[in-house]
Design an enzyme around this catalytic site. Structure first.
Site, PDB file in Angstrom:
ATOM      1  N   CYS A 132       1.679  -2.665 -11.157  1.00  0.00           N
ATOM      2  CA  CYS A 132       2.461  -1.623 -11.844  1.00  0.00           C
ATOM      3  C   CYS A 132       3.754  -2.133 -12.467  1.00  0.00           C
ATOM      4  O   CYS A 132       4.208  -1.606 -13.471  1.00  0.00           O
ATOM      5  CB  CYS A 132       2.724  -0.429 -10.937  1.00  0.00           C
ATOM      6  SG  CYS A 132       3.806  -0.771  -9.535  1.00  0.00           S
ATOM      7  N   CYS A 140      -1.150   0.904 -11.491  1.00  0.00           N
ATOM      8  CA  CYS A 140      -1.295  -0.194 -10.537  1.00  0.00           C
ATOM      9  C   CYS A 140      -2.534  -1.044 -10.779  1.00  0.00           C
ATOM     10  O   CYS A 140      -2.791  -2.010 -10.055  1.00  0.00           O
ATOM     11  CB  CYS A 140      -1.290   0.360  -9.113  1.00  0.00           C
ATOM     12  SG  CYS A 140       0.245   1.224  -8.722  1.00  0.00           S
ATOM     13  N   LYS A 206      -0.856   4.393   1.947  1.00  0.00           N
ATOM     14  CA  LYS A 206       0.226   4.580   0.992  1.00  0.00           C
ATOM     15  C   LYS A 206       0.006   5.915   0.281  1.00  0.00           C
ATOM     16  O   LYS A 206      -1.006   6.111  -0.397  1.00  0.00           O
ATOM     17  CB  LYS A 206       0.232   3.432  -0.016  1.00  0.00           C
ATOM     18  CG  LYS A 206       1.290   3.602  -1.089  1.00  0.00           C
ATOM     19  CD  LYS A 206       1.375   2.381  -1.957  1.00  0.00           C
ATOM     20  CE  LYS A 206       2.373   2.576  -3.069  1.00  0.00           C
ATOM     21  NZ  LYS A 206       2.468   1.388  -3.921  1.00  0.00           N
ATOM     22  N   ARG A 228      -0.198   8.736  -9.887  1.00  0.00           N
ATOM     23  CA  ARG A 228      -0.996   7.810  -9.086  1.00  0.00           C
ATOM     24  C   ARG A 228      -1.914   8.526  -8.094  1.00  0.00           C
ATOM     25  O   ARG A 228      -2.389   7.932  -7.140  1.00  0.00           O
ATOM     26  CB  ARG A 228      -0.076   6.882  -8.302  1.00  0.00           C
ATOM     27  CG  ARG A 228       0.945   6.120  -9.147  1.00  0.00           C
ATOM     28  CD  ARG A 228       1.303   4.804  -8.486  1.00  0.00           C
ATOM     29  NE  ARG A 228       2.553   4.211  -8.924  1.00  0.00           N
ATOM     30  CZ  ARG A 228       2.765   3.672 -10.120  1.00  0.00           C
ATOM     31  NH1 ARG A 228       1.811   3.692 -11.030  1.00  0.00           N
ATOM     32  NH2 ARG A 228       3.934   3.129 -10.394  1.00  0.00           N
ATOM     33  N   GLU A 244      -8.490   4.772   5.699  1.00  0.00           N
ATOM     34  CA  GLU A 244      -7.994   3.670   4.862  1.00  0.00           C
ATOM     35  C   GLU A 244      -7.567   2.493   5.739  1.00  0.00           C
ATOM     36  O   GLU A 244      -7.829   1.333   5.425  1.00  0.00           O
ATOM     37  CB  GLU A 244      -6.777   4.139   4.049  1.00  0.00           C
ATOM     38  CG  GLU A 244      -7.108   4.967   2.826  1.00  0.00           C
ATOM     39  CD  GLU A 244      -7.586   4.110   1.665  1.00  0.00           C
ATOM     40  OE1 GLU A 244      -7.733   2.883   1.817  1.00  0.00           O
ATOM     41  OE2 GLU A 244      -7.819   4.685   0.582  1.00  0.00           O
ATOM     42  N   LYS A 259       3.358   4.200   4.528  1.00  0.00           N
ATOM     43  CA  LYS A 259       4.425   4.317   3.543  1.00  0.00           C
ATOM     44  C   LYS A 259       4.313   5.626   2.784  1.00  0.00           C
ATOM     45  O   LYS A 259       3.207   5.926   2.328  1.00  0.00           O
ATOM     46  CB  LYS A 259       4.280   3.137   2.585  1.00  0.00           C
ATOM     47  CG  LYS A 259       5.198   3.168   1.403  1.00  0.00           C
ATOM     48  CD  LYS A 259       4.849   2.061   0.478  1.00  0.00           C
ATOM     49  CE  LYS A 259       5.713   2.187  -0.752  1.00  0.00           C
ATOM     50  NZ  LYS A 259       5.393   1.183  -1.720  1.00  0.00           N
ATOM     51  N   SER A 285      12.480   3.935  -1.083  1.00  0.00           N
ATOM     52  CA  SER A 285      13.703   4.115  -1.876  1.00  0.00           C
ATOM     53  C   SER A 285      14.266   5.534  -1.809  1.00  0.00           C
ATOM     54  O   SER A 285      15.470   5.724  -1.677  1.00  0.00           O
ATOM     55  CB  SER A 285      13.416   3.719  -3.323  1.00  0.00           C
ATOM     56  OG  SER A 285      12.321   4.466  -3.836  1.00  0.00           O
TER      57      SER A 285
HETATM   58  C1  PBG Z   1       3.834  -0.316  -6.015  1.00  0.00           C
HETATM   59  C2  PBG Z   1       4.927  -0.025  -5.076  1.00  0.00           C
HETATM   60  C3  PBG Z   1       5.755   1.116  -5.055  1.00  0.00           C
HETATM   61  C4  PBG Z   1       6.632   0.946  -3.995  1.00  0.00           C
HETATM   62  C5  PBG Z   1       6.350  -0.285  -3.421  1.00  0.00           C
HETATM   63  N1  PBG Z   1       5.280  -0.862  -4.094  1.00  0.00           N
HETATM   64  C6  PBG Z   1       5.857   2.257  -5.953  1.00  0.00           C
HETATM   65  C7  PBG Z   1       4.770   3.080  -6.403  1.00  0.00           C
HETATM   66  O1  PBG Z   1       3.670   3.132  -5.853  1.00  0.00           O
HETATM   67  O2  PBG Z   1       5.034   3.747  -7.404  1.00  0.00           O
HETATM   68  C8  PBG Z   1       7.680   1.929  -3.596  1.00  0.00           C
HETATM   69  C9  PBG Z   1       8.758   1.439  -2.716  1.00  0.00           C
HETATM   70  C10 PBG Z   1       9.923   2.329  -2.607  1.00  0.00           C
HETATM   71  O3  PBG Z   1       9.953   3.459  -3.095  1.00  0.00           O
HETATM   72  O4  PBG Z   1      10.890   1.867  -1.995  1.00  0.00           O
HETATM   73  N2  PBG Z   1       3.796  -1.643  -6.387  1.00  0.00           N
END
Ligand code: PBG
Length: 341
Positions: A132, A140, A206, A228, A244, A259, A285
């Site tokens: 991504c 992705c 995730k 996504r 998963e 996550k 984040s």
């Molecule tokens: C995708 C990825 C994401 C995060 C880590 N790897 C974002 C997404 O799926 O859009 C998010 C991490 C975060 O928000 O701190 N490569």
């Protein structure tokens, strides 16, 4: 004269008093069930192409996009803090529909790995494996003719990226694209390229989360269209998360991840109970940004709220926590009176 309506009777004194064991700080310290130490933390880093760049990320105070030449200072802090591992994300100099900078050995992530391993060989380097940040459309994986993410066409590209990071010296690769079969594809490619010793941390569960907002700004990975939800998990689904996880374990994952972390503590707990592998949780984040924003306004005590969130993630069953708070936690834990909560 005021008279109470009901006459208050003195109740029987309680025989059982849990408060006895909370009476002093020493007792509380002795009986604390969950420990949070620096050993369990992973510090994420955003590496950008170019040089001389150190660009603060507005929605993630304390974090910046850095070019490889600006990493050493940050790395030295991590090492000095005793943080064992870093997780790398890359911002390439250009993007294309296939995301080919993801596996370019000259790309930001392989260059960063080489530099980090040269400067601090003992620090565990984990490389996120996804397209991504590298695709022009921000998805992705690669797209088919109807602009849907093509699962099987994406697998060899992810595998190629994982091999590029292993060649550069990554200890662990962490596939986060949520493509079916990605762990098996990557394990196979690593093994046939002679990187049997490189471990896989699978982003097993995730979720399609609103809490990735600040990251997408930080990594420049917002999808140009759509979302996504056809590849990441529905936030309502706990059983599917276990499915998963089991698939990733069967495909050869060495560690599994849940996550985001805070809104999914029940998933962390269930994953913890159904596998013997180490479980990682990613405090993402948006979780970080919320704590930062509220504490900047004086609405919560940052240290206590951040520590409480992280202890909660540990209590749910996470062995390892990826968190933007890693450096601050290391500092807090070193201060006297390091209250765990
Ligand atoms: C995708 C990825 C994401 C995060 C880590 N790897 C974002 C997404 O799926 O859009 C998010 C991490 C975060 O928000 O701190 N490569």
């Amino acid at each position: 004269m005021w008279r109470p309506e009901i006459e208050l009777r003195t109740p029987e004194p309680p025989r059982i008093r849990p408060r006895r064991l909370r009476a002093t700080d020493t007792l509380r310290r002795m009986l604390r069930e969950t420990e949070l130490t620096v050993n369990q933390l992973v510090h994420p880093m955003f590496v950008t192409a170019g040089s001389g760049i150190e660009r603060p990320i507005p929605s993630m105070p304390g974090h910046s996009q850095r070019s490889v030449d600006k990493l050493p200072l940050e790395l030295d802090e991590i090492v000095a803090a005793g943080i064992p591992a870093v997780l790398l994300f890359g911002l390439p100099e250009s993007k294309d529909p296939k995301g080919s900078w993801a596996w370019n050995p000259e790309g930001p992530v392989p260059s960063a790995i080489t530099e980090l391993k040269r400067r601090a060989p003992d620090t565990v380097v984990i490389a996120d494996v996804c397209l991504c940040e590298y695709t022009s459309h921000g998805h992705c994986g690669v797209l088919d003719d109807s602009r849907l993410v093509d699962n099987d066409a994406t697998l060899p590209l992810l595998a190629q990226a994982a091999v590029a990071y292993a060649e550069a010296g990554a200890d662990i690769v962490a596939p986060s694209a949520m493509m079916d079969g990605q762990v098996a594809a990557i394990r196979g490619a690593l093994d046939s390229a002679g990187h049997g010793g490189v471990a896989i941390l699978a982003y097993a569960a995730k979720f399609a989360s609103a809490f990735y907002g600040p990251f997408r700004e930080a990594a420049g990975s917002t999808p140009a269209f759509g979302d996504r939800r056809s590849y990441q998990l529905d936030p309502a689904n706990g059983r599917e998360a276990l499915r998963e996880m089991r698939l990733d374990v069967d495909e050869g994952a060495d560690m599994v991840m849940v996550k985001p972390a805070g809104p999914y503590l029940d998933v962390i707990k269930r994953v913890r109970e159904s596998t013997t592998l180490p479980v990682a949780a990613y405090q993402v984040s948006g979780e970080y940004a919320m704590l930062k924003a509220a504490s900047e306004r004086g609405w919560i005590d940052e240290r206590r709220a951040a520590m409480e969130s992280l202890v909660g993630i540990r209590r749910a069953g996470a062995d390892v926590i990826i968190t933007y708070y890693a450096k601050q936690v290391a500092r807090w834990l070193r201060e006297p009176q390091n209250i765990a909560v």
